[in-house]
Design a protein around this motif. Structure first.
Motif, PDB file in Angstrom:
ATOM      1  N   PRO A 144       1.024  -1.102   0.289  1.00 34.64           N
ATOM      2  CA  PRO A 144      -0.420  -0.136  -0.385  1.00 34.64           C
ATOM      3  C   PRO A 144       1.184   1.404  -0.096  1.00 34.64           C
ATOM      4  O   PRO A 144       0.361   2.267  -0.437  1.00 34.64           O
ATOM      5  CB  PRO A 144      -0.550   0.353   1.310  1.00 34.64           C
ATOM      6  CG  PRO A 144       0.088  -1.118   2.125  1.00 34.64           C
ATOM      7  CD  PRO A 144       0.353  -2.071   1.349  1.00 34.64           C
ATOM      8  N   LEU A 145       2.036   0.628  -0.016  1.00 31.34           N
ATOM      9  CA  LEU A 145       2.744   2.272  -0.293  1.00 31.34           C
ATOM     10  C   LEU A 145       3.513   2.997  -1.399  1.00 31.34           C
ATOM     11  O   LEU A 145       4.183   3.838  -1.767  1.00 31.34           O
ATOM     12  CB  LEU A 145       4.227   2.034   0.908  1.00 31.34           C
ATOM     13  CG  LEU A 145       3.724   2.422   3.045  1.00 31.34           C
ATOM     14  CD1 LEU A 145       4.346   2.224   3.696  1.00 31.34           C
ATOM     15  CD2 LEU A 145       3.150   3.782   3.222  1.00 31.34           C
ATOM     16  N   THR A 146       3.198   1.830  -2.365  1.00 32.98           N
ATOM     17  CA  THR A 146       3.897   1.795  -3.524  1.00 32.98           C
ATOM     18  C   THR A 146       2.885   2.504  -4.673  1.00 32.98           C
ATOM     19  O   THR A 146       1.560   2.384  -4.386  1.00 32.98           O
ATOM     20  CB  THR A 146       4.712   0.669  -4.078  1.00 32.98           C
ATOM     21  OG1 THR A 146       4.901  -0.153  -3.342  1.00 32.98           O
ATOM     22  CG2 THR A 146       4.793   0.904  -5.855  1.00 32.98           C
ATOM     23  N   PHE A 147       3.382   3.668  -5.053  1.00 32.14           N
ATOM     24  CA  PHE A 147       2.827   4.541  -6.161  1.00 32.14           C
ATOM     25  C   PHE A 147       3.634   4.832  -7.342  1.00 32.14           C
ATOM     26  O   PHE A 147       4.967   4.585  -7.162  1.00 32.14           O
ATOM     27  CB  PHE A 147       2.681   5.453  -5.412  1.00 32.14           C
ATOM     28  CG  PHE A 147       1.555   5.961  -3.885  1.00 32.14           C
ATOM     29  CD1 PHE A 147       0.356   6.275  -4.316  1.00 32.14           C
ATOM     30  CD2 PHE A 147       2.497   6.031  -2.474  1.00 32.14           C
ATOM     31  CE1 PHE A 147       0.299   6.364  -2.562  1.00 32.14           C
ATOM     32  CE2 PHE A 147       2.112   5.621  -1.895  1.00 32.14           C
ATOM     33  CZ  PHE A 147       0.767   5.661  -1.207  1.00 32.14           C
ATOM     34  N   GLY A 148       2.867   4.931  -8.378  1.00 32.99           N
ATOM     35  CA  GLY A 148       3.508   4.809  -9.490  1.00 32.99           C
ATOM     36  C   GLY A 148       2.632   5.754 -10.279  1.00 32.99           C
ATOM     37  O   GLY A 148       1.054   5.868 -10.289  1.00 32.99           O
ATOM     38  N   VAL A 149       3.815   6.979 -11.122  1.00 32.76           N
ATOM     39  CA  VAL A 149       3.281   7.503 -12.305  1.00 32.76           C
ATOM     40  C   VAL A 149       4.771   6.435 -14.090  1.00 32.76           C
ATOM     41  O   VAL A 149       4.945   6.721 -13.443  1.00 32.76           O
ATOM     42  CB  VAL A 149       3.430   8.697 -12.882  1.00 32.76           C
ATOM     43  CG1 VAL A 149       3.004   9.390 -14.550  1.00 32.76           C
ATOM     44  CG2 VAL A 149       2.844   9.194 -11.642  1.00 32.76           C
ATOM     45  N   MET A 150       3.182   5.507 -14.658  1.00 29.05           N
ATOM     46  CA  MET A 150       3.962   4.531 -15.417  1.00 29.05           C
ATOM     47  C   MET A 150       4.068   5.012 -16.650  1.00 29.05           C
ATOM     48  O   MET A 150       3.722   6.335 -17.060  1.00 29.05           O
ATOM     49  CB  MET A 150       3.280   3.312 -15.720  1.00 29.05           C
ATOM     50  CG  MET A 150       2.765   3.016 -14.174  1.00 29.05           C
ATOM     51  SD  MET A 150       4.306   3.172 -13.147  1.00 29.05           S
ATOM     52  CE  MET A 150       4.907   1.556 -14.234  1.00 29.05           C
ATOM     53  N   ARG A 151       4.994   4.978 -17.507  1.00 28.87           N
ATOM     54  CA  ARG A 151       5.521   5.325 -19.051  1.00 28.87           C
ATOM     55  C   ARG A 151       5.188   4.826 -19.946  1.00 28.87           C
ATOM     56  O   ARG A 151       5.172   5.038 -21.161  1.00 28.87           O
ATOM     57  CB  ARG A 151       6.784   5.633 -19.394  1.00 28.87           C
ATOM     58  CG  ARG A 151       7.777   4.292 -19.270  1.00 28.87           C
ATOM     59  CD  ARG A 151       9.286   4.563 -19.782  1.00 28.87           C
ATOM     60  NE  ARG A 151      10.149   4.195 -19.693  1.00 28.87           N
ATOM     61  CZ  ARG A 151      11.366   3.738 -20.131  1.00 28.87           C
ATOM     62  NH1 ARG A 151      12.012   5.123 -20.186  1.00 28.87           N
ATOM     63  NH2 ARG A 151      12.280   2.954 -20.171  1.00 28.87           N
ATOM     64  N   ASP A 152       4.348   3.663 -20.280  1.00 29.35           N
ATOM     65  CA  ASP A 152       3.601   3.014 -21.194  1.00 29.35           C
ATOM     66  C   ASP A 152       2.289   2.381 -20.725  1.00 29.35           C
ATOM     67  O   ASP A 152       2.123   1.924 -19.404  1.00 29.35           O
ATOM     68  CB  ASP A 152       4.394   1.948 -22.345  1.00 29.35           C
ATOM     69  CG  ASP A 152       5.021   1.013 -20.326  1.00 29.35           C
ATOM     70  OD1 ASP A 152       4.187  -0.426 -20.972  1.00 29.35           O
ATOM     71  OD2 ASP A 152       5.854   1.298 -20.410  1.00 29.35           O
ATOM     72  N   LEU A 153       2.027   1.707 -21.294  1.00 34.42           N
ATOM     73  CA  LEU A 153      -0.226   1.308 -21.035  1.00 34.42           C
ATOM     74  C   LEU A 153       0.039  -0.064 -20.829  1.00 34.42           C
ATOM     75  O   LEU A 153      -0.721  -0.830 -19.808  1.00 34.42           O
ATOM     76  CB  LEU A 153      -0.695   1.249 -21.813  1.00 34.42           C
ATOM     77  CG  LEU A 153      -1.384   2.615 -22.392  1.00 34.42           C
ATOM     78  CD1 LEU A 153      -2.168   2.695 -23.913  1.00 34.42           C
ATOM     79  CD2 LEU A 153      -2.066   3.260 -21.337  1.00 34.42           C
ATOM     80  N   VAL A 154       1.034  -0.842 -21.101  1.00 36.21           N
ATOM     81  CA  VAL A 154       0.924  -2.342 -20.429  1.00 36.21           C
ATOM     82  C   VAL A 154       1.983  -2.141 -19.055  1.00 36.21           C
ATOM     83  O   VAL A 154       1.132  -3.090 -17.935  1.00 36.21           O
ATOM     84  CB  VAL A 154       2.591  -3.032 -21.635  1.00 36.21           C
ATOM     85  CG1 VAL A 154       2.809  -4.677 -20.624  1.00 36.21           C
ATOM     86  CG2 VAL A 154       2.146  -3.356 -22.936  1.00 36.21           C
ATOM     87  N   SER A 155       2.863  -1.399 -18.769  1.00 34.70           N
ATOM     88  CA  SER A 155       3.190  -1.469 -17.544  1.00 34.70           C
ATOM     89  C   SER A 155       2.378  -0.514 -16.500  1.00 34.70           C
ATOM     90  O   SER A 155       1.926  -0.871 -15.652  1.00 34.70           O
ATOM     91  CB  SER A 155       4.154  -0.484 -17.336  1.00 34.70           C
ATOM     92  OG  SER A 155       5.151  -1.118 -18.381  1.00 34.70           O
ATOM     93  N   TYR A 156       1.399   0.430 -16.913  1.00 30.21           N
ATOM     94  CA  TYR A 156       0.263   0.749 -16.469  1.00 30.21           C
ATOM     95  C   TYR A 156      -1.189  -0.097 -15.720  1.00 30.21           C
ATOM     96  O   TYR A 156      -1.095  -0.488 -14.641  1.00 30.21           O
ATOM     97  CB  TYR A 156      -0.051   2.030 -17.738  1.00 30.21           C
ATOM     98  CG  TYR A 156      -2.127   1.960 -16.391  1.00 30.21           C
ATOM     99  CD1 TYR A 156      -1.726   3.232 -15.090  1.00 30.21           C
ATOM    100  CD2 TYR A 156      -2.952   2.009 -17.509  1.00 30.21           C
ATOM    101  CE1 TYR A 156      -3.068   3.155 -14.586  1.00 30.21           C
ATOM    102  CE2 TYR A 156      -4.238   2.499 -16.607  1.00 30.21           C
ATOM    103  CZ  TYR A 156      -4.718   3.099 -15.113  1.00 30.21           C
ATOM    104  OH  TYR A 156      -5.632   3.171 -14.802  1.00 30.21           O
ATOM    105  N   LYS A 157      -1.119  -1.425 -16.832  1.00 32.22           N
ATOM    106  CA  LYS A 157      -2.112  -2.106 -17.141  1.00 32.22           C
ATOM    107  C   LYS A 157      -1.477  -3.490 -15.456  1.00 32.22           C
ATOM    108  O   LYS A 157      -2.258  -3.957 -15.029  1.00 32.22           O
ATOM    109  CB  LYS A 157      -2.665  -1.984 -18.105  1.00 32.22           C
ATOM    110  CG  LYS A 157      -3.418  -1.526 -18.797  1.00 32.22           C
ATOM    111  CD  LYS A 157      -3.603  -2.283 -20.236  1.00 32.22           C
ATOM    112  CE  LYS A 157      -4.176  -1.603 -20.923  1.00 32.22           C
ATOM    113  NZ  LYS A 157      -4.640  -1.541 -22.183  1.00 32.22           N
ATOM    114  N   TYR A 158      -0.452  -3.242 -15.661  1.00 30.88           N
ATOM    115  CA  TYR A 158       0.199  -4.664 -14.908  1.00 30.88           C
ATOM    116  C   TYR A 158       0.243  -4.374 -13.416  1.00 30.88           C
ATOM    117  O   TYR A 158      -0.282  -4.274 -12.441  1.00 30.88           O
ATOM    118  CB  TYR A 158       1.436  -4.997 -15.306  1.00 30.88           C
ATOM    119  CG  TYR A 158       2.528  -6.018 -14.838  1.00 30.88           C
ATOM    120  CD1 TYR A 158       1.821  -7.490 -15.411  1.00 30.88           C
ATOM    121  CD2 TYR A 158       2.681  -5.826 -13.824  1.00 30.88           C
ATOM    122  CE1 TYR A 158       1.897  -8.390 -14.559  1.00 30.88           C
ATOM    123  CE2 TYR A 158       3.338  -6.847 -12.684  1.00 30.88           C
ATOM    124  CZ  TYR A 158       3.474  -8.470 -13.728  1.00 30.88           C
ATOM    125  OH  TYR A 158       3.530  -9.378 -12.376  1.00 30.88           O
TER     126      TYR A 158
END
Length: 355
Positions: A144-158
């Motif tokens: 619950p302490l991990t946050f993200g702004v991803m740079r590609d859609l595959v990584s975001y969806k994962y």
């Protein structure tokens, strides 16, 4: 804004190795931190070669260099930080080596074990070839302490399959270039000029034959990764001269590098940030097919088919298509970049100032 005790940041990436893409990600990460008015220390694990770009660091930031491979210095930095930031790249991958994955995983794990947030900015995942590493990544994303702004859609969806604490974005490497006015206002194409960014997966002979078939007569071979790309660059220059091509030496400064990219009629790249610079400048380009580049480009346009396989025919056809029917991804990229920068700063503010 209220600062907390032990109010530093630990900023992690592949920094200090004369890699143009990672240098831009570092400078853009620091620009975003500077723009939110952060006043605490920034602990930066990096190779000693980082000194070559420190003159570009925002002057108001208190940046403290940390030995990249000193466990004691890195753990002490995390102890004195509010949050650990992974600032750009595909850091959590094992294609380079399993040691690379382990290095970044242990920093992430130590951060979370101390009850500190982990923020993945402008990140992509993989390739991950070892099952044990995929399980380790899943554990990080579940925290619950991990946050993200991803740079590609595959990584975001994962990431989104494990958590809601993630935002879809793009690679923000050129953000620094835009902020500092280094991005040219318009294209100034030099007919026949090809800028080529090779690693080791494409035959130089195939490149030169493909250029000749498409009436490209001058080459500028660019190495993005210090000595790693130098051997290929030297081979390309030597063979280009012996085959009657004009050869232009690559600029040594960042501003000159951006100008030569902007002047190119075409860019051929095996590196992700070669493609990103081409897209950001609106220059026709082709890329050597691989997972990381495919994911990034298709996050901007799922129908873009300008990659090539390992043959002269494939490369020549891709070049012909790119020159005759160029795909304009520039506007979509800058739109996504603006959104990514804004949302990255909002997440930073939320985690640093506990809003």
């Amino acid at each position: 804004m209220r600062q907390f005790s032990f109010g530093g940041l630990t900023l992690v990436g592949y920094y200090g190795y004369n890699n143009l893409g990672d240098d831009l990600l570092l400078l853009s990460s620091l620009s975003l931190i500077d723009e939110i008015g952060f006043e605490g220390p920034i602990y930066l694990p990096a190779s000693s070669q980082i000194e070559q770009i420190t003159h570009r660091f925002p002057s108001k930031l208190d940046i403290r260099l940390v030995s990249r491979f000193s466990i004691g210095e890195i753990t002490n930095s995390i102890r004195h930080s509010i949050v650990t930031i992974f600032g750009g790249g595909n850091l959590l991958q094992d294609q380079t080596s399993w040691r690379s994955f382990l290095y970044y995983y242990e920093i992430a794990r130590h951060t979370l074990n101390r009850g500190k947030p982990l923020l993945l900015l402008s990140q992509g995942f993989g390739p991950l070839n070892r099952q044990i590493n995929r399980k380790a990544l899943n554990k990080l994303l579940n925290n619950p302490l991990t946050f993200g702004v991803m740079r590609d859609l595959v990584s975001y969806k994962y990431f989104a399959s494990f958590s809601k604490r993630v935002i879809s974005g793009t690679d923000y490497g050129p953000y620094y270039l835009q902020k500092m006015g280094i991005i040219p206002e318009k294209r100034t194409t030099e007919s026949g000029l090809a800028v080529i960014v090779l690693k080791n997966g494409t035959s130089v002979d195939d490149v030169l034959n493909s250029l000749r078939l498409n009436n490209l007569t001058e080459v500028c071979a660019v190495g993005f990764h210090n000595h790693h790309d130098e051997e290929k660059r030297s081979e390309l220059e030597s063979k280009a001269r012996s085959n009657g091509f004009k050869v232009r030496k690559p600029p040594e400064d960042l501003e000159g590098m951006i100008r030569i990219f902007n002047n190119a009629e075409l860019i051929i790249t095996e590196r992700l940030h070669g493609a990103i610079l081409a897209i950001s400048l609106g220059v026709p380009f082709v890329w050597k097919k691989n997972t990381k580049l495919d994911r990034f480009v298709r996050s901007l346009n799922k129908d873009c088919e300008l990659s090539f396989e390992g043959s002269c025919e494939s490369l020549s056809l891709a070049i012909n298509s790119s020159l005759k029917e160029p795909v304009n991804l520039k506007d979509e990229y800058w739109s996504q970049l603006e959104k990514t920068a804004t949302e990255s700063k909002e997440v930073l503010i939320k985690l640093i100032y506990r809003r």
